[in-house]
Scaffold this motif. Structure first.
Motif, PDB file in Angstrom:
ATOM      1  N   ARG A 108       0.834  -1.196   0.000  1.00  0.00           N
ATOM      2  CA  ARG A 108       0.000   0.000   0.000  1.00  0.00           C
ATOM      3  C   ARG A 108       0.877   1.257   0.000  1.00  0.00           C
ATOM      4  N   TYR A 111       2.381   1.767  -3.437  1.00  0.00           N
ATOM      5  CA  TYR A 111       1.402   2.341  -4.376  1.00  0.00           C
ATOM      6  C   TYR A 111       1.173   3.823  -4.069  1.00  0.00           C
ATOM      7  N   ASP A 132      -7.679   2.960  -6.607  1.00  0.00           N
ATOM      8  CA  ASP A 132      -8.610   1.889  -6.256  1.00  0.00           C
ATOM      9  C   ASP A 132      -7.919   0.843  -5.385  1.00  0.00           C
ATOM     10  N   CYS A 133      -6.685   0.509  -5.779  1.00  0.00           N
ATOM     11  CA  CYS A 133      -5.942  -0.522  -5.040  1.00  0.00           C
ATOM     12  C   CYS A 133      -5.629  -0.058  -3.624  1.00  0.00           C
ATOM     13  N   TYR A 137      -6.729  -2.046  -0.412  1.00  0.00           N
ATOM     14  CA  TYR A 137      -5.756  -2.528   0.574  1.00  0.00           C
ATOM     15  C   TYR A 137      -6.120  -2.063   1.982  1.00  0.00           C
ATOM     16  N   CYS A 172      -8.733  -5.038  -6.237  1.00  0.00           N
ATOM     17  CA  CYS A 172      -7.527  -4.451  -6.845  1.00  0.00           C
ATOM     18  C   CYS A 172      -7.134  -5.237  -8.102  1.00  0.00           C
ATOM     19  N   HIS A 190       1.403  -6.958  -5.914  1.00  0.00           N
ATOM     20  CA  HIS A 190       0.002  -7.308  -5.668  1.00  0.00           C
ATOM     21  C   HIS A 190      -0.163  -8.823  -5.569  1.00  0.00           C
TER      22      HIS A 190
END
Ligand SMILES: *[C@@H]1O[C@H](CO)[C@@H](O)[C@H](O)[C@H]1NC(C)=O
Ligand SMILES: *[C@@H]1O[C@H](CO)[C@@H](O)[C@H](O)[C@H]1NC(C)=O
Ligand SMILES: *[C@@H]1O[C@H](CO)[C@@H](O)[C@H](O)[C@H]1NC(C)=O
Ligand SMILES: *[C@@H]1O[C@H](CO)[C@@H](O)[C@H](O)[C@H]1NC(C)=O
Length: 208
Positions: A108, A111, A132-133, A137, A172, A190
């Motif tokens: 996280r 990202y 979005d991910c 997360y 994700c 991921h």
């Protein structure tokens, strides 16, 4: 008085010494040798404590269905020292949850650091997918954090939280696919986080 104070300042903290001593014992040739003997099929009878070491980890991980999944499970759980003498799958679940949360946090943060650098590309597919991910997360992490408490109600409750955490990461996966993201480090991290959460799900299923 002054010189003794100086001595006290430069002498290492007792805890630090203890840590070094522990590290030395754990990595000493005798320990490594003993482990080799066990894994070579016990040419010499290993001591009871050597046989007991990682017994629960091996019993659990060897039940997974693919070589890859077995290796991931073994390597992941053995990366935490508490696993060496874990007696049951409940302990291993709690360890796997810590490991999964650690990995989720690292991914996280990775990202989020990319998003920070790409602030001027707010509407690119890459940025939208990563946003979005990050929220997926956060959701996954929160679900995993409930497991230790929910476990007291029963394994099914812990299993439910692990499953929801997995669904969160799946969101994700979906967004990365949908936006056709091909950045290797984003995808590899991921995949890694998903493997950790899948491990948690699998362990909840192993608890009777
Ligand atoms: C943990 O679960 C595995 C897989 O179901 C099982 O084979 C193993 O015996 C369990 N371990 C313990 C210590 O109960
Ligand atoms: C992960 O991050 C959450 C939220 O910031 C925090 O509460 C948790 O302790 C962290 N877990 C690990 C294993 O780093
Ligand atoms: C993945 O994205 C990051 C951040 O934009 C970038 O630094 C890195 O070079 C990219 N990697 C690949 C393989 O495209
Ligand atoms: C997966 O996570 C583990 C533990 O953080 C790390 O050692 C490994 O390099 C990671 N793999 C990838 C592909 O990120």
């Amino acid at each position: 008085m002054k010189s003794s104070q100086k001595m006290a300042n430069i002498s290492p903290h007792p805890l630090l010494l203890l840590t070094f001593a522990a590290l030395f014992i754990l990595n000493s040739p005798a320990t490594i040798f003993a482990e080799k003997e066990v894994s070579a099929g016990g040419l010499k009878p290993a001591s009871k404590s050597q046989n007991e070491r990682y017994r629960a980890v091996n019993e659990l991980c060897n039940q997974r269905t693919s070589r890859e999944a077995i290796d991931f499970c073994t390597k992941a759980l053995k990366s935490d020292r508490r696993s060496a003498y874990a007696k049951d799958n409940v302990s291993l679940l709690l360890i796997s949850v810590d490991l999964a949360r650690g990995e989720i946090n690292r991914t996280r943060d990775y990202y989020a650091s990319i998003l920070f650098k790409l602030q001027n590309k707010k509407s690119s597919k890459f940025v939208l997918a990563l946003k979005d991910c990050v929220s997926a997360y956060d959701w996954g992490n929160e679900e995993l954090s409930l497991i230790p408490t929910e476990l007291r109600k029963g394994p099914a409750f812990a299993g439910y939280d692990a499953k929801i955490a997995h669904d969160a990461l799946q969101r994700c996966t979906d967004t990365l696919n949908q936006h056709k993201i091909s950045n290797h480090s984003v995808l590899a991290r991921h995949r890694n986080s998903t493997d950790y959460v899948q491990l948690c799900v699998d362990i909840t299923l192993a608890i009777k």
